[in-house]
Design an enzyme around this catalytic site. Structure first.
Site, short mmCIF file in Angstrom:
data_model
loop_
_atom_site.label_atom_id
_atom_site.label_comp_id
_atom_site.label_asym_id
_atom_site.label_seq_id
_atom_site.Cartn_x
_atom_site.Cartn_y
_atom_site.Cartn_z
N CYS A 13 -7.00 1.21 -0.10
CA CYS A 13 -6.84 0.47 1.15
C CYS A 13 -7.05 -1.01 0.86
O CYS A 13 -8.20 -1.45 0.70
CB CYS A 13 -7.81 0.94 2.23
SG CYS A 13 -7.58 0.07 3.81
N CYS A 49 0.84 -1.20 0.00
CA CYS A 49 0.00 0.00 0.00
C CYS A 49 0.87 1.25 0.00
O CYS A 49 1.81 1.36 0.80
CB CYS A 49 -0.91 0.00 1.23
SG CYS A 49 -1.98 1.45 1.35
N GLN A 81 -17.51 -9.02 14.72
CA GLN A 81 -16.19 -9.51 14.33
C GLN A 81 -15.77 -8.83 13.02
O GLN A 81 -16.59 -8.62 12.13
CB GLN A 81 -16.22 -11.03 14.15
CG GLN A 81 -16.34 -11.80 15.44
CD GLN A 81 -15.10 -11.67 16.32
OE1 GLN A 81 -14.00 -11.37 15.86
NE2 GLN A 81 -15.29 -11.88 17.62
N ASP A 96 -24.44 -10.53 28.08
CA ASP A 96 -23.55 -9.43 27.70
C ASP A 96 -24.03 -8.18 28.41
O ASP A 96 -25.23 -8.05 28.72
CB ASP A 96 -23.57 -9.23 26.18
CG ASP A 96 -22.38 -8.41 25.68
OD1 ASP A 96 -21.45 -9.01 25.13
OD2 ASP A 96 -22.39 -7.18 25.84
N CYS A 146 -8.72 -11.58 22.15
CA CYS A 146 -8.03 -10.76 21.16
C CYS A 146 -6.78 -10.12 21.75
O CYS A 146 -6.18 -9.24 21.14
CB CYS A 146 -8.96 -9.67 20.61
SG CYS A 146 -9.61 -8.55 21.87
#
Length: 423
Positions: free
Chosen positions: A149, A65, A253, A302, A373
């Site tokens: 991108c 890029c 996600q 949650d 993560c």
């Protein structure tokens, strides 16, 4: 000043030493000697800028890029993909062993290719001449005006040019904000931050933009609340075949392929039965619906009320899914409430799940699957579970963030029999 680069830091910067303190050097790789200029103080060390690579690493490749470097969206385009995968896998091993646990079994990286990212947050700023639209540089307020991108999905990137044209029409010099884009299964969802409430004329222009760009929904964000401007059709995401309506700004996600890899890894760590499962930090039901599709009764929890409301509204008659809104950091599920489940899946944000892991350590079921993560907080939570008698199993590494330092993982825990604990 010439320095040898010894390692990659957690953010993908090359690491060196200067007067006994760390140097953080973007665009530098281990094994290279680089000529650098110190830029400023950063935390416990210094940030430096590469002036020249005196002996480039064999793992160095040409970035794909033209915005790489000034744009903060990627930090590792200059590192060969195989070396990136090995480094990310090693991040997990290092995090676990730093907590005093044995070296884990870690599968080869499941790599999601570039061009699949379905959500992004763009910064924008109106200058006297034009609208700048793109990503901020690392540790910088400078905005890189992005015209290509390779990371984001093509159906999302195609909106960049029309967004510039829209913002040129409705903003004035000095205005600035964000454009938050999410690609759903029924089209793109766009939320804009504006410096002032839109006038009737601006609302009409926004509606025309949504029509021309074939958006599912367009809204503007003010004081933490998204006001819908136009919804041409419900923005929905399929979860194991069930359409779930995306609440504004809800977590999703970053790629469909990444979500599928997580689901596959979770399923592989659960017993082949229809025992009830508890899905903690469930969001909109990424894991909930696939587990229910297998015949399991699933209780999804949650703290985000909008996400749980969307999940609940999508449950079809007869689907064995129940839900609850609960802050699992201040009020974890524990005690006898855990005894109803054969398995627990938890997928917390980057801060991890210390309180919930502690509750699971005392009263958790035989099977636990952790999705994370951030290797460091996963390792902390894993230590809590292992100390309570769980055995850490094989770890699956999932890379949804090619060219960035982030990495995800899925790991299973099995409660060891009491006899094994006394050995």
């Amino acid at each position: 000043m010439r320095v040898p680069v010894t390692d990659l830091g957690a953010h993908g910067h090359g690491l060196a030493r200067h007067d006994g303190q760390p140097l953080y050097i973007p665009d530098a790789l281990p094994g290279e000697t680089v000529e650098v200029r110190i830029v400023d103080r950063v935390g416990d060390g210094w940030r430096a800028e590469v002036l020249s690579h005196l002996d480039p690493s064999p793992d160095r490749v040409e970035p794909v890029c033209p915005h790489f470097g000034p744009c903060g969206g990627c930090t590792l385009q200059h590192l060969r993909p195989a070396a990136q995968a090995a480094w990310k896998r090693q991040q997990i091993i290092d995090a676990v062993t730093k907590r005093g646990l044995p070296v884990p079994d870690v599968d080869p990286v499941v790599a999601i290719p570039p061009g699949h990212r379905r959500r992004c947050t763009l910064g924008w700023r109106r200058t006297a001449r034009a609208v700048l639209l793109g990503f901020h540089g690392q540790d910088s307020h400078r905005l890189e005006d992005v015209h290509t991108c390779p990371m984001v999905a093509s159906d999302l990137f195609v909106l960049f040019a029309s967004l510039r044209a829209l913002l040129e029409d409705i903003t004035g010099a000095g205005d600035a904000g964000q454009a938050i884009l999410t690609l759903t299964d029924t089209g793109a969802d766009c939320t804009l931050t504006l410096d002032r409430p839109p006038t009737l004329a601006i609302r009409e222009r926004l509606a025309a933009f949504a029509e021309d760009a074939d958006l599912a929904r367009l809204g503007w964000l003010s004081n933490g609340t998204v006001e819908p401007v136009v919804e041409r059709r419900p923005p929905t995401v399929l979860m194991a075949g069930t359409p779930v309506r995306l609440p504004p700004l809800a977590f999703l996600q970053p790629s469909r392929e990444g979500a599928e890899a997580i689901i596959e890894a979770v399923r592989a760590r659960l017993p082949a039965s229809d025992g009830a499962a508890l899905d903690l930090y469930a969001g909109m039901g990424t894991v909930t619906f696939p587990l229910a599709a297998e015949g399991r009764a699933v209780h999804a929890v949650d703290e985000n009320a909008d996400s749980i409301a969307a999940l609940s509204a999508a449950v079809a008659p007869g689907q064995p899914i129940t839900t609850a809104v609960r802050n699992l950091d201040s009020d974890p599920v524990g005690g006898a409430a855990l005894h109803a489940f054969e398995a627990v899946v938890f997928d917390p944000p980057r801060a991890g799940a210390r309180a919930q892991a502690t509750a699971l350590a005392s009263d958790g079921p035989p099977h636990i699957v952790a999705v994370s993560c951030r290797p460091a907080t996963f390792a902390r939570d894993a230590r809590i579970l292992v100390d309570a008698g769980y055995a850490l199993g094989r770890i699956t590494t999932i890379d949804q963030f090619p060219w960035a330092a982030h990495v995800e993982l899925v790991a299973g825990f099995e409660r060891r029999p009491a006899a094994a604990l006394s050995d």
